[in-house]
Design a protein around this motif. Sequence first.
Motif, mmCIF file in Angstrom:
data_model
loop_
_atom_site.group_PDB
_atom_site.id
_atom_site.type_symbol
_atom_site.label_atom_id
_atom_site.label_comp_id
_atom_site.label_asym_id
_atom_site.label_seq_id
_atom_site.Cartn_x
_atom_site.Cartn_y
_atom_site.Cartn_z
ATOM 1 N N SER A 119 19.968 -9.917 -122.553
ATOM 2 C CA SER A 119 21.189 -9.523 -123.254
ATOM 3 C C SER A 119 22.170 -8.870 -122.276
ATOM 4 C CB SER A 119 20.894 -8.565 -124.388
ATOM 5 O OG SER A 119 20.151 -9.208 -125.390
ATOM 6 N N ALA A 120 21.649 -8.045 -121.369
ATOM 7 C CA ALA A 120 22.495 -7.397 -120.384
ATOM 8 C C ALA A 120 23.114 -8.433 -119.448
ATOM 9 C CB ALA A 120 21.698 -6.379 -119.600
ATOM 10 N N LYS A 121 22.331 -9.420 -119.048
ATOM 11 C CA LYS A 121 22.870 -10.470 -118.191
ATOM 12 C C LYS A 121 23.993 -11.212 -118.887
ATOM 13 C CE LYS A 121 19.757 -13.232 -116.503
ATOM 14 N NZ LYS A 121 18.535 -13.937 -116.140
ATOM 15 N N ASP A 122 23.829 -11.478 -120.183
ATOM 16 C CA ASP A 122 24.868 -12.175 -120.937
ATOM 17 C C ASP A 122 26.121 -11.317 -121.041
ATOM 18 O OD1 ASP A 122 23.437 -14.455 -121.328
ATOM 19 O OD2 ASP A 122 22.800 -13.971 -123.366
ATOM 20 N N THR A 123 25.963 -10.020 -121.206
ATOM 21 C CA THR A 123 27.105 -9.131 -121.331
ATOM 22 C C THR A 123 27.958 -9.158 -120.071
ATOM 23 O OG1 THR A 123 25.859 -7.670 -122.798
ATOM 24 C CG2 THR A 123 27.791 -6.728 -121.721
ATOM 25 N N PHE A 124 27.325 -9.115 -118.911
ATOM 26 C CA PHE A 124 28.080 -9.093 -117.667
ATOM 27 C C PHE A 124 28.566 -10.469 -117.251
ATOM 28 C CE2 PHE A 124 25.617 -5.124 -117.235
ATOM 29 C CZ PHE A 124 26.706 -4.276 -117.143
ATOM 30 N N ARG A 125 28.008 -11.512 -117.792
ATOM 31 C CA ARG A 125 28.451 -12.855 -117.465
ATOM 32 C C ARG A 125 29.775 -13.195 -118.111
ATOM 33 N NH1 ARG A 125 23.218 -16.301 -117.935
ATOM 34 N NH2 ARG A 125 22.402 -15.399 -116.055
#
Length: 57
Positions: free
Chosen positions: A50-56
């Motif tokens: 989820s964190a990776k998606d947020t920063f992407r």
Amino acid sequence: MSIGEKTKAKAEQIAGKIVRKAAHAAHNETLAAKGAALEARGRGRGMKESAKDTFRH
């Protein structure tokens, strides 16, 4: 989040919960702890994705 990682995270959470509840019913605290660890690992994997998606985006 990729579908594969999302599925893997949910599967770990569900498997951990099942193991934990079954072990508590059988009064096996060692196995219950292992189930709780598996469940926590699944939650951690989900949060990471989820964190990776947020920063992407």
